[in-house]
Design a protein around this motif. Structure first.
Motif, PDB file in Angstrom:
ATOM      1  N   LYS A   1       0.827  -1.206   0.000  1.00 25.66           N
ATOM      2  CA  LYS A   1       0.000   0.000   0.000  1.00 25.66           C
ATOM      3  C   LYS A   1       0.862   1.257   0.000  1.00 25.66           C
TER       4      LYS A   1
ATOM      5  N   GLU B   1       1.853   1.880  -3.493  1.00 26.73           N
ATOM      6  CA  GLU B   1       0.718   2.419  -4.248  1.00 26.73           C
ATOM      7  C   GLU B   1       0.501   3.890  -3.938  1.00 26.73           C
TER       8      GLU B   1
ATOM      9  N   THR C   1       3.178   5.993  -5.509  1.00 29.17           N
ATOM     10  CA  THR C   1       2.951   6.093  -6.952  1.00 29.17           C
ATOM     11  C   THR C   1       1.852   7.090  -7.258  1.00 29.17           C
TER      12      THR C   1
END
Length: 305
Positions: A63, A66, A69
């Motif tokens: 996570k 993510e 990103t």
């Protein structure tokens, strides 16, 4: 009797403790299940604390990646929108200023009227240029660009580009030259029009950022059996190393001062990259500040007749 009572009490306590721990751990899984596409949420529930800890750490790390990103993408989106706004508003405000000046009374002066209309027309042309490049790069990015591939002579194409840009280069005293005398054609297989756009963009850049009385040199070399590499080299101002990785991004500019004295849409190198990648080829850049830059790209050789 005592031993039996102790055994029963132990079993009752163990069962209740296991249920209590299971409920607590199940709550962790249920909370994680709120996050879609979680591999942990769909995994069998384990009450082994070591395994659970490892799974949670793995999930958290995933996570984190993510989120990082998404944060990078959000920053890129904001930067891109800011750049688009800047690129469009400059010519828009220019055109608006000239039109308002004409409406405020300058329209009666024929000399001023013609000059301001010409300048406004240049602003409109710049807007059209930017929008056309945006449309092209959008098509390239979504794969909606059909390539008309054919065999053609790369040397002839380079000569054509030199002829088209000769006057632009001469204004800065820049010579457009080959690295050697090519007596034989170098046949490649690609979309001729798109490769001409690639070469034109690269040579135009070398002229823009080249030193006066400098040189832009183009070479075509055999790379491997079925590939050639085309190099565009200049002895201009060069590019600092920290900019090289972002050079092909849309609207990315090395000069952050906001100056647009060199013109262009800011999309040229991004378009170059997408056209070359649409051919399943590679583009490279090497540069040293105050020494110069070299952009190179590969192309497939045309099959022997």
């Amino acid at each position: 009797m005592v031993a039996l009572t102790f055994g029963i009490a132990f079993l009752i306590i163990q069962v209740r403790a296991e249920k209590f721990i299971y409920r607590r751990i199940k709550q962790i899984y249920d909370d994680v299940a709120l996050l879609e596409s979680s591999s942990l949420a769909s995994a069998p529930i384990t009450t082994d604390m070591k395994t659970l800890t490892e799974e949670i750490e793995k999930f958290a790390q995933g996570k984190k990646v993510e989120i990082d990103t998404l944060r990078i993408r959000e920053e890129y989106r904001k930067e891109f929108l800011g750049n688009v706004s800047h690129e469009l508003k400059t010519p828009l405000f220019t055109v608006q200023g000239y039109i308002h000046t004409l409406l405020d009374g300058a329209l009666e002066d024929k000399r001023v009227r013609r000059k301001y209309l010409q300048r406004a027309a240049k602003g409109v042309e710049r807007l059209i240029y930017i929008i056309k490049d945006l449309d092209l790069i959008t098509k390239l990015e979504i794969g909606d660009m059909h390539l008309e591939q054919e065999a053609f002579d790369m040397i002839e194409l380079i000569r054509n580009v030199f002829d088209l840009l000769e006057m632009k280069a001469s204004k800065k005293g820049i010579s457009l030259v080959f690295d050697m005398d090519y007596k034989e054609p170098v046949m490649v297989y690609a979309d001729r029009e798109k490769i001409q756009q690639v070469l034109t963009n690269l040579v135009v850049n070398s002229i823009k950022y080249g030193h006066e009385d400098g040189t832009t040199e183009v070479s075509v070399e055999n790379l491997i059996k079925n590939k050639v590499i085309v190099r565009v080299t200049d002895n201009g101002e060069g590019i600092a190393e920290q900019h090289l990785t972002r050079l092909f991004e849309r609207f990315y500019r090395v000069d952050k001062s906001g100056s647009r004295k060199e013109g262009g849409s800011g999309l040229g190198l991004s378009i170059v990259k997408h056209i070359i990648e649409a051919h399943n080829e590679k583009i490279y850049v090497e540069s040293v500040v105050d020494v110069g830059s070299e952009f190179s790209f590969t192309l497939e050789k045309a099959p022997a007749a």
